[in-house]
Design an enzyme around this catalytic site. Sequence first.
Site, PDB file in Angstrom:
ATOM      1  N   GLU A 176     -25.804  57.140  82.214  1.00  0.00           N
ATOM      2  CA  GLU A 176     -24.955  56.233  81.445  1.00  0.00           C
ATOM      3  C   GLU A 176     -23.664  56.058  82.226  1.00  0.00           C
ATOM      4  OE1 GLU A 176     -23.328  56.746  77.221  1.00  0.00           O
ATOM      5  OE2 GLU A 176     -25.493  56.915  76.979  1.00  0.00           O
ATOM      6  N   GLU A 204     -13.536  56.084  72.134  1.00  0.00           N
ATOM      7  CA  GLU A 204     -13.430  57.245  73.018  1.00  0.00           C
ATOM      8  C   GLU A 204     -12.270  58.155  72.632  1.00  0.00           C
ATOM      9  OE1 GLU A 204     -16.026  57.069  74.511  1.00  0.00           O
ATOM     10  OE2 GLU A 204     -16.411  54.955  74.885  1.00  0.00           O
TER      11      GLU A 204
END
Length: 265
Positions: free
Chosen positions: A49, A60
Amino acid sequence: MSRIQSTFAALAAKNKKGLIPFITAGDPAPDLTVPLMHALVAGGADILELGVPFSDPMAEGPVIQRACERALKFNVSLHDVLGFVSEFRKTDTTTPVVLMGYANPIERMGQTAFVLAAKAAGVDGTIVVDYPPEECEEFAATLKANDMDPIFLLSPTSTEERIQQVAKFGSGFSYYVSLKGVTGSANIDTQDVAQRIEAIRKHVKLPIGVGFGIRDAATAKAVATVSDAVVIGSRIIQELENTPRERAVEAAQTFISGIRKALDE
């Protein structure tokens, strides 16, 4: 069958669990991205990824936010990220690469232009955090028509309707976000994850990867007992942050090898 689908089929045939490490493209430096990708595969990764740096990565936590900031200091763009994948593909034509990021850079390039460029580079799928499945039927169809998988996020708060939409539009695998909140946050309740995945599997026939909050080999092993793959990102980036640049590639491989060993025990 896409490369991602083939990878999960091969894992299932061997009764193995998938290991999906995440790194932010361009972090800690652009010239380390492709060597890091190869090192993660050498350490036992099944799918990679690759995060596309973005200035406002809302899902995030602080670790990946810092990684995005470092990459953006090098002006790493979506175009550069596709270049890293092309470079990786010169010597690895089998390991699937999934781009994870946000809609803005794709919209700037144009969805169709992005899909064609991603296919040419050797990308296998996308996770676009702020593209809900019900809003990107056309994008998902274009990806599938070009042998790439649109991968969608599910979370502890996903409704049955959202789960059904992921079943309808997604392919490759589904990414279950194991915690409410941002990447790298608190500890995982494996029993809760197991119950949620059981509910998801009633509708979604794709393999399920679990990410957010996987910190070490023990957590990865526990999560793997209830899922098809584990996604691990913040911990790898912490390793990179805490390691001198000249040892970064080696450190990433050593770390992921430990996770692989735990999954295979």
